[in-house]
Design a protein around this motif. Structure first.
Motif, PDB file in Angstrom:
ATOM      1  N   VAL A   1       3.552  25.123  -2.529  1.00 42.49           N
ATOM      2  CA  VAL A   1       4.066  25.615  -3.800  1.00 42.49           C
ATOM      3  C   VAL A   1       2.913  26.290  -4.514  1.00 42.49           C
ATOM      4  O   VAL A   1       1.905  25.668  -4.810  1.00 42.49           O
ATOM      5  N   ASP A   2       3.070  27.587  -4.748  1.00 45.04           N
ATOM      6  CA  ASP A   2       2.035  28.370  -5.405  1.00 45.04           C
ATOM      7  C   ASP A   2       2.379  28.439  -6.892  1.00 45.04           C
ATOM      8  O   ASP A   2       3.533  28.663  -7.257  1.00 45.04           O
TER       9      ASP A   2
ATOM     10  N   GLU B   1       3.690  38.226  -9.084  1.00 48.53           N
ATOM     11  CA  GLU B   1       2.398  38.251  -8.379  1.00 48.53           C
ATOM     12  C   GLU B   1       2.583  37.897  -6.909  1.00 48.53           C
ATOM     13  O   GLU B   1       1.957  38.506  -6.034  1.00 48.53           O
ATOM     14  N   LEU B   2       3.447  36.907  -6.654  1.00 50.38           N
ATOM     15  CA  LEU B   2       3.695  36.515  -5.265  1.00 50.38           C
ATOM     16  C   LEU B   2       4.349  37.654  -4.488  1.00 50.38           C
ATOM     17  O   LEU B   2       4.011  37.906  -3.336  1.00 50.38           O
TER      18      LEU B   2
ATOM     19  N   TRP C   1      12.446  38.824  -3.458  1.00 47.07           N
ATOM     20  CA  TRP C   1      12.228  38.643  -4.889  1.00 47.07           C
ATOM     21  C   TRP C   1      13.366  37.822  -5.505  1.00 47.07           C
ATOM     22  O   TRP C   1      13.151  37.035  -6.420  1.00 47.07           O
ATOM     23  N   GLN C   2      14.608  38.011  -4.985  1.00 44.96           N
ATOM     24  CA  GLN C   2      15.763  37.277  -5.508  1.00 44.96           C
ATOM     25  C   GLN C   2      15.752  35.811  -5.062  1.00 44.96           C
ATOM     26  O   GLN C   2      16.490  35.011  -5.611  1.00 44.96           O
ATOM     27  N   ARG C   3      14.941  35.480  -4.086  1.00 44.77           N
ATOM     28  CA  ARG C   3      14.850  34.096  -3.582  1.00 44.77           C
ATOM     29  C   ARG C   3      13.402  33.617  -3.720  1.00 44.77           C
ATOM     30  O   ARG C   3      12.627  33.701  -2.764  1.00 44.77           O
ATOM     31  N   PRO C   4      13.049  33.107  -4.881  1.00 41.08           N
ATOM     32  CA  PRO C   4      11.656  32.699  -5.118  1.00 41.08           C
ATOM     33  C   PRO C   4      11.130  31.697  -4.091  1.00 41.08           C
ATOM     34  O   PRO C   4       9.928  31.667  -3.826  1.00 41.08           O
ATOM     35  N   ALA C   5      12.001  30.920  -3.479  1.00 40.48           N
ATOM     36  CA  ALA C   5      11.536  29.944  -2.488  1.00 40.48           C
ATOM     37  C   ALA C   5      10.879  30.648  -1.303  1.00 40.48           C
ATOM     38  O   ALA C   5       9.946  30.110  -0.692  1.00 40.48           O
ATOM     39  N   VAL C   6      11.353  31.849  -0.970  1.00 41.50           N
ATOM     40  CA  VAL C   6      10.766  32.614   0.134  1.00 41.50           C
ATOM     41  C   VAL C   6       9.323  32.972  -0.193  1.00 41.50           C
ATOM     42  O   VAL C   6       8.440  32.940   0.667  1.00 41.50           O
ATOM     43  N   LEU C   7       9.078  33.309  -1.461  1.00 42.42           N
ATOM     44  CA  LEU C   7       7.744  33.718  -1.880  1.00 42.42           C
ATOM     45  C   LEU C   7       6.741  32.573  -1.798  1.00 42.42           C
ATOM     46  O   LEU C   7       5.540  32.801  -1.688  1.00 42.42           O
TER      47      LEU C   7
END
Length: 171
Positions: free
Chosen positions: A3-4, A10-11, A49-55
């Motif tokens: 978890v960043d 930014e991610l 971008w629509q799925r923050p978990a991917v980032l």
């Protein structure tokens, strides 16, 4: 999964910087279409971008997810009805036709207004303005004196103007 704490923008920027070029080359290899490759890469990054978990995934997992999404977008495009029915061309259109909608609608209104005239007035107006005949030619064609042809033309045009005013065409 790590978890960043960095914001999603930014991610995404980091993900783009790290993977966009490789993703573009991969899609270009699949499609041989530079424009489509750009679109697929853009759509892939929008979905990330629509799925923050991917980032927030590990870099290798995020990369695998991006390439899988890109491949699925290419497959979806190949299966689409647009792809099967549309044929692109770099050649310019041979002849551009102007929009004639207003002219057609005007013709309908004028024809409707002409239909409201008496047959004698309508024949003289049509002869003069659509067929281009002069008053003496109209008189000869219809077997009437020139004065009568001129009078019918005058009153026919006046009635036509009133009929068009009733339809909101003129003042």
């Amino acid at each position: 999964m790590t978890v960043d704490a960095r914001p999603a923008d930014e991610l995404l920027t980091a993900l783009h910087a790290e993977h966009a070029d490789a993703l573009r080359r991969y899609v270009l290899h699949l499609t041989a279409d530079r424009a489509l490759a750009e679109d697929v890469v853009q759509e892939t990054l929008v979905r990330a971008w629509q799925r923050p978990a991917v980032l927030e995934r590990e870099p290798d997992a995020a990369r695998a997810w991006l390439f899988t999404v890109a491949r699925n977008l290419v497959v979806d495009d190949a299966r689409s009805a647009r792809r099967r029915r549309e044929v692109g061309s770099d050649d310019p259109v041979e002849e551009v036709q102007p929009d004639r909608t207003d002219a057609v609608l005007d013709g309908i209104v004028v024809a409707d207004a002409l239909a409201g005239l008496s047959p004698e007035h309508r024949r003289v107006v049509v002869d003069a303005y659509w067929l281009g005949h002069t008053v003496p030619e109209i008189a000869r064609r219809h077997g009437i004196p020139e004065g009568t042809a001129k009078s019918r033309l005058h009153y026919g045009l006046r009635a036509l103007r009133l009929a068009l005013q009733e339809r909101g065409v003129t003042r």
